[in-house]
Each structure stands twice: as C-alpha cells, then as structure tokens.
Design a protein around this motif. Structure first.
Motif, mmCIF file in Angstrom:
data_model
loop_
_atom_site.group_PDB
_atom_site.id
_atom_site.type_symbol
_atom_site.label_atom_id
_atom_site.label_comp_id
_atom_site.label_asym_id
_atom_site.label_seq_id
_atom_site.Cartn_x
_atom_site.Cartn_y
_atom_site.Cartn_z
ATOM 1 N N ALA A 146 0.839 -1.206 0.000
ATOM 2 C CA ALA A 146 0.000 0.000 0.000
ATOM 3 C C ALA A 146 0.872 1.253 0.000
ATOM 4 N N VAL A 147 1.997 1.188 0.710
ATOM 5 C CA VAL A 147 2.907 2.342 0.733
ATOM 6 C C VAL A 147 3.438 2.607 -0.670
ATOM 7 N N TYR A 148 3.839 1.527 -1.372
ATOM 8 C CA TYR A 148 4.335 1.701 -2.741
ATOM 9 C C TYR A 148 3.273 2.329 -3.631
ATOM 10 N N VAL A 222 -0.823 4.494 5.669
ATOM 11 C CA VAL A 222 -1.256 3.310 4.918
ATOM 12 C C VAL A 222 -0.326 2.111 5.098
ATOM 13 N N GLY A 223 0.814 2.313 5.749
ATOM 14 C CA GLY A 223 1.787 1.237 5.867
ATOM 15 C C GLY A 223 1.546 0.337 7.064
ATOM 16 N N THR B 215 -3.868 -4.689 13.352
ATOM 17 C CA THR B 215 -3.905 -4.268 11.955
ATOM 18 C C THR B 215 -2.980 -3.092 11.713
ATOM 19 N N THR B 216 -3.062 -2.113 12.603
ATOM 20 C CA THR B 216 -2.199 -0.953 12.412
ATOM 21 C C THR B 216 -1.927 -0.277 13.750
ATOM 22 N N TRP B 217 -0.880 0.525 13.760
ATOM 23 C CA TRP B 217 -0.459 1.249 14.970
ATOM 24 C C TRP B 217 -0.689 2.724 14.706
#
Lengths: 281, 356
Positions: A146-148, A222-223, B215-217
């Motif tokens: 997603a980062v790319y 997004v990463g 899922t995310t931080w």
C-alpha cells in the motif's frame, strides 16, 4: 560575446542565491551544529545512532523504499511522457493538465483517499466481494504494498513532468537522420532517443528519490508496523524535544541521500555510455 | 489614503492610552496572569472560566497562551526573580520536574479546599489536579460476537473469543501498562513491575502475543476514530473524548473504562508571584466550581473533580467522563514520572520490537 553575457547576467541569480543561503544553507548548518553541540561539543547522538541497529535498519529501509518508488515511477512515467510528446501541441497541454490535477491535492488527503480505496470495507474489497472473487476481505491497507501504491501515485506526476520536458527538447529530426544513415527503427530509438531522454528520466528519478527519503505521513497512514521511515524517527524525537538527536538523524538522512544521488548519477552515466556505444561496447 | 492611515493611528493611540490607564488602575490587585493552553481550550476557558471569575471576584485574567517550552521559561523567571505568571497549567510530566527544581508555591489547602472535598490523589503539595483525559479501549458494539461483551484488556488480548481486527497506538506509553494488566498484574503494581528488567520483558512478551493481530499502529487520535468508524478495526484504544465523534456520527461504539489509563493535568502557582492570594483564589475557582466545570465539559471532554460535578449532569454524559467515580475506580493513574524517566530507553526497544 559569450563571456560578456555571463558577467552581466549573474545578478539574476542573486535573489535565488539569497533565498538558498538564508532559508536552506544557514538552517542546515544550524542543524549540523545542533547535532554535535548539546550544549557542549559531543558525539553522543551519533554514537547512539550508529550504536544501535534500529536506526541503521530504518535508514536502510528508507533508502530501499525510496529506490523502489523512484524506479517504479521512472518505468511508468517513461512511456507516458513519450506518448504525450508524440501528441500535437494542443493535446500535449491537455494531457499535462490531467497529470497536474492530482498535484493540487494535499498529500494527506490523497493518503486518506487510498485508505478508502484499499481498506477492509473499502472500494476494492467491496467490489471483489460483490463479484464473488473472495468472501473474506483481502488485506491491502496497512501493508508495504500500500505504501508503494500510494507513494507512486503521489510522486508520479513529478516524474512525468520532468521526463516530458526533457523529451520535448529532443529534436526528432535526429531520429530521422539516424534512419537515413541506415539505423533500424529500434536502433534509432535505443542509440539516439533513449540516451537523449535518459537525462530527464534520471533527473526526475532523483527528485522522486529525494522526496521519498523525507516521506512520513503516507507510510504512517497506509503502511504496516515495519514501514517506519527516518522522517518518522525525526518527528518522534522532535516531539520529545530531543533536538540534538533529531538533528543527528537529519544529518545522517541528508548525507545518505546525497551519497545515494551521487551513486544513481554515476550508474546513469555508465548506462548512457553503454547505450550510445551500442553493439560495439 | 494618508488621511485614513492617520485616523487609524489616532484610534490606535487612543486605545493604547485607555488600555494603559485601565491596566494601571487594576494593576496592583485586580489582575492575574495565567499561562494556559491556547487554541480551542483557551477560547472555551475564556468563556466558561475567566469571564465568570472576573464577574465573581473583580479580578481580571490576563491569558498567556502556553508555548511548548513552558518549563525553561518558568525556570528563567523564577531564577531572575521576575515572575510574570501568577498561575499556570502544568502537564503531568512537567509537574515532578517543577517540584524538583522548586519552581512552585506550595498550595494552601485551607483556602483552596477547606472542607477537604477534593479526592486525596488530586491534592498534590505544589499543584491541584484540575482536569483529566484517559486512554481507554473503545469497542464497536455491532462487531462483537453474539451475547458477548468486551470488559478488560485480557478480553482485548483474547482473539479467540473476540475475533476481529484491532489497533493500538504506535507508542510504548500506556500499551505496556495495558499488556501487564492483560497479563494479570494488579493495577496498583503496574509501575513497580515495569521498573524492573523482568517486568519490562514480561510486558514485551505479552505484546508479542497480540502483535500479529494488530492491523495498524495509529499515530493520531483522529486516525483511531477513522479506523473504528471505517470498520478497519473493531477494538481500539483511544482518548475518551473521541467517543462523542463516533456516537454522534451514528457508529455504535462504547468505552471500556476498566483498565483505562488516566492522565491528569495540574494547576500550579509559580514561585515568587506577587499575587499569591488572588492566584490561590483562582486555583480554588478552577478546581472546585462544579457548575462551571459542568458547562466546560459540554464543550471539551476534560472534567476535573469539583465536588458535586455530576449532580444534575445528564447521566449519559456523566458515563463518558473519566472522573465519574465509577469510571475512575476501574482505571489506573498513568505515571508521567515513570515515562519521563524511561521513555527514551523504552522507545528504542519499542521501535526495534515493531520492526521484528
């Protein structure tokens, strides 16, 4: 005559030079100072930075990510720019306008837009589930991929514009001349057009690379957890009021960027020489 | 054009003269200088606290919006003997620093709280806790398994009984405490345990368990709200005030107060102020006026402990307040002191851990 013009026109650069010194050179030197004076002369920040592999690991990840992003941008932008250059003048302006539109939107908004597109309950997953390709949402957001995607989308216009302006300078009669002198179409492109346009591509890639090295909002949004950039570390240290350490990270980032740019330029030069040399090299 | 400018200049001069003389008239005893947050907090405070305070006492409040480097500024003032502030907001992490350096006047509780009504843990020697915010677990109630209710950090860690994507804040603070609570450490022992090498290892080991399910931080409060409302995650800690945003946009969400991290802010009096009496008066007003505080929390979710604060407050609203007795009882008090001392070392380990 030539030297005469040079002498009289240097003053044209003064405003830019002033800006550069006042708003770039002096602040950069100040950061350099802050990294080694805290408040007395010290190397502790650099010792800490190089003493732990966390920071070097993140530096390496930052460089790798930036290289891949600039490479993808270069590969995508090249045919696009070529396509635009081949259009009649009026159409060229229209296509460039299309390329420019996303540049007018803030990076933050574009990053959030990618969250909407790639998310669990986002656009792509909704379509895929709706069409029955998958019954579980596919994890796309919060991954390095997603980062790319987001960074390439954000930086691609810059690459296209740089590449296009270099290509539009090329005199297409040169290709014709090459053909007349017996070159096959592919040879004419490879040995005349490609070397002439490579400069613009490399310049664009370098700009994209340098911008990528300083990215932090997009990877943070997004990463995944491993997508930490040098700039994220700087931001954290500044928030903790550790100016000295933040400055040290900045200096390392700056030096790493300069060295990388130098290497990219060298590689590009060798590549151009090989292309021109053609079969004989 | 020039005439216009001249007129403006004249008006400006006149204003200055009037303001100056007004200042003189009040200067000795009718004004105190208060260093506090700017922005929305400053705007609301002006309306809710300072205006009414002037009305009640005749003392005007001269607000100085706080800069990031407030403590060095205060230290310089105290050292030079020219103290410009009479009262100030102090963050929980700055408070111990100011005490150590002797920058605050001791609080005269016979004036501020003569009937001993403020909770003991808000009455510090050199400052009074006046507001709190908490980092608490927020749960999407529509995403819970049938008939189940998430009630603790142990439940957050229990991915079998409570399946679904989760998020945590991308910082070590609060998270390590949550991990220890999930691992069964009693709330009162968290910092004792965290201060030891084994305790820290234990917290990270517990974090290892949950890591693959995160899922995310997140990095900003706004992001955590976005994650919950997009259904990107079902369970995620955030600041207590954020629940309002979620609920008002129709997202079924609730706070799990159990195990929440409460962060306090203090009001203190700089050492050497010439208006100690008036400043103390304001400290009393800011910490004990229930009706003012009740109005304040309708604008901003940072309540304090004014006696009677919850009398007559909408029960729905009261239930979302970190200082509501039932809520406070099940939370732990986040130690700014611990983190001020250990953040740097732990953060490095934390970053390394995230990259593994």
């Amino acid at each position: 005559m030539n030297t005469n013009r040079k002498i009289t026109s240097t003053w044209l650069l003064w405003p830019a030079l002033f800006m550069l010194v006042a708003f770039f050179l002096i602040p950069t030197l100040d950061i350099l100072r802050a990294s080694v004076y805290d408040p007395e002369f010290t190397t502790k920040h650099f010792v800490k930075l190089f003493g732990s592999n966390v920071y070097l690991e993140i530096l390496w990840r930052t460089i790798r990510l930036s290289l891949i992003v600039s490479l993808i941008c270069a590969v995508i932008a090249y045919p696009v720019s070529y396509f635009i250059v081949l259009r009649p003048r009026k159409q060229q302006i229209f296509f460039l306008f299309l390329v420019f539109i996303p540049l007018w939107m803030s990076v933050l908004i574009r990053s959030y837009a990618w969250m909407v597109v790639l998310g669990r309950e986002g656009l792509i997953n909704a379509i895929m589930i709706g069409l029955g390709f998958t019954d579980q949402p596919v994890k796309m957001l919060f991954t390095t991929g997603a980062v790319y995607i987001a960074m390439v989308q954000i930086l691609l216009p810059i690459q296209i514009v740089t590449c296009y302006s270099a290509m539009s300078e090329i005199d297409f009669d040169l290709m014709r001349a090459a053909r007349i002198l017996g070159a096959k179409p592919w040879q004419a492109i490879r040995r005349v057009f490609l070397p002439l346009s490579l400069d613009g591509t490399v310049t664009g890639a370098i700009i994209v690379f340098m911008l990528s090295m300083g990215f932090f909002i997009t990877p943070a949004l997004v990463g995944g957890r491993k997508d930490i950039m040098m700039a994220n570390l700087i931001e954290f240290q500044v928030n903790q009021l550790n100016w000295g350490f933040a400055a040290a990270i900045s200096i390392v980032l700056l030096i790493a960027t300069v060295i990388s740019v130098f290497i990219i330029k060298r590689l590009a030069k060798t590549l151009t020489r090989r292309l021109v040399g053609g079969g004989s090299a | 054009m020039t005439r216009m400018l001249k007129r403006i200049a004249k008006v400006a001069m006149a204003t200055l003269v009037v303001a100056g003389s007004a200042n003189l008239a009040f200067a000795e005893d009718k004004e105190i200088t208060f260093s506090g947050s700017g922005g929305v907090v400053g705007k609301v405070s002006k309306e809710v606290w300072w205006g009414p305070y002037t009305e009640a006492t005749g003392i005007k409040i001269n607000h100085v919006a706080a800069e990031a480097k407030r403590m060095p500024q205060l230290e310089a003032m105290v050292k030079s003997g020219n103290v410009l502030w009479d009262a100030m907001e102090v963050s929980a992490s700055d408070y111990p620093l100011g005490v150590k350096k002797g920058l605050f006047e001791p609080i005269d509780y016979s004036q501020v709280d003569p009937d001993n009504q403020l909770p003991a843990d808000t009455r510090e020697e050199f400052g009074v806790a006046y507001a709190a915010y908490s980092q608490v677990l927020i749960v999407r109630t529509d995403k819970l398994p049938e008939g189940k209710k998430m009630q603790s950090w142990a439940d957050f860690w229990d991915v079998e009984n409570f399946p679904g994507p989760r998020a945590l804040r991308g910082r070590a603070e609060d998270n390590l405490e949550f991990a220890l609570l999930a691992d069964g450490v009693p709330a009162e022992d968290i910092y004792k345990v965290l201060s030891t090498k084994e305790g820290l290892d234990r917290a990270f080991a517990k974090m290892d368990e949950i890591k693959p399910h995160i899922t995310t931080w997140w990095t900003s409060g706004a992001q955590s709200v976005q994650l919950l409302s997009d259904g990107e995650v079902y369970f995620c800690p955030s600041y207590n005030g954020r629940i309002t945003t979620l609920v008002s946009s129709g997202i079924p969400a609730e706070i799990v107060w159990n195990g929440g991290a409460m962060h306090k802010s203090y009001i203190a009096i700089p050492k050497g102020t010439k208006k100690l009496k008036e400043a103390t008066e304001y400290v009393k007003f800011r910490t004990t006026s229930a009706d003012r505080m009740r109005e304040y929390v309708t604008h901003l979710p940072y309540p304090g402990w004014a006696p009677g604060l919850f009398d007559g407050m909408d029960p729905k609203m009261a239930a979302n307040m970190p200082t509501y007795p039932q809520n406070q009882a099940v939370q732990f008090s986040a130690s700014a002191e611990f983190w001020a001392e250990n953040l740097e070392a732990i953060q490095e380990r934390w970053t390394e851990w995230l990259l593994q």
